[in-house]
Design a protein around this motif. Structure first.
Motif, short mmCIF file in Angstrom:
data_model
loop_
_atom_site.label_atom_id
_atom_site.label_comp_id
_atom_site.label_asym_id
_atom_site.label_seq_id
_atom_site.Cartn_x
_atom_site.Cartn_y
_atom_site.Cartn_z
N THR A 19 0.84 -1.20 0.00
CA THR A 19 0.00 0.00 0.00
C THR A 19 0.88 1.25 0.00
O THR A 19 2.08 1.18 0.27
CB THR A 19 -0.92 0.04 1.24
N SER A 21 0.43 5.75 0.78
CA SER A 21 -0.39 6.87 1.21
C SER A 21 -0.75 7.75 0.02
O SER A 21 0.06 7.92 -0.89
CB SER A 21 0.40 7.70 2.23
N THR A 44 -4.14 4.04 0.33
CA THR A 44 -4.90 3.98 1.58
C THR A 44 -5.87 5.15 1.71
O THR A 44 -5.71 6.04 2.51
CB THR A 44 -3.96 3.92 2.79
N PRO A 48 -10.75 2.44 -0.88
CA PRO A 48 -9.40 2.31 -1.43
C PRO A 48 -9.33 2.64 -2.92
O PRO A 48 -10.29 2.47 -3.66
CB PRO A 48 -9.05 0.85 -1.17
#
Length: 125
Positions: A19, A21, A44, A48
């Protein structure tokens, strides 16, 4: 040739799911994909989203500075996802009809992996 029509996504998905940010840079996304030898990251956000190597390439080709461009500026928001028990043939049909190459795999509220068109093609070949 493997024509097992009972193969679930869980058997071919990539794990662990990587993942990033939404405030990370496109350069950060490119490094993460390179370091993990993958071509997509779940962003994230809620719901999503996804950023792919194609998004990174398009940003650079459009003259955007990777170190100054945020992931949320180039990502695809609110992506489709699939459960781990969905059969590969169903995933192939979904990818084809939606014109997508990556699907996050979700179990309950948890993202547990990523399945790509390459994973599906390799399984069905």
């Amino acid at each position: 040739m493997n024509r097992d029509s009972r193969t679930p996504v869980a058997d071919v998905m990539s794990t662990p799911l990587e993942t990033i940010s939404p405030s990370a840079t496109v350069a950060d996304a490119a490094r993460t994909m390179r370091d993990h030898d993958i071509s997509a990251l779940v962003v994230t956000t809620s719901p999503p989203s996804i950023v792919t190597s194609t998004d990174v390439l398009d940003a650079v080709a459009d003259g955007r500075a990777p170190a100054d461009t945020r992931v949320d500026e180039v990502m695809t928001a609110s992506v489709e996802s699939v459960p781990p028990d969905l059969l590969i043939e169903e995933v192939a049909a979904m990818m084809t009809s939606l014109g997508i190459k990556h699907l996050p795999v979700v179990e309950g509220d948890d993202y547990v992996g990523m399945v790509s068109s390459t994973d599906v093609t390799a399984q069905l070949a």
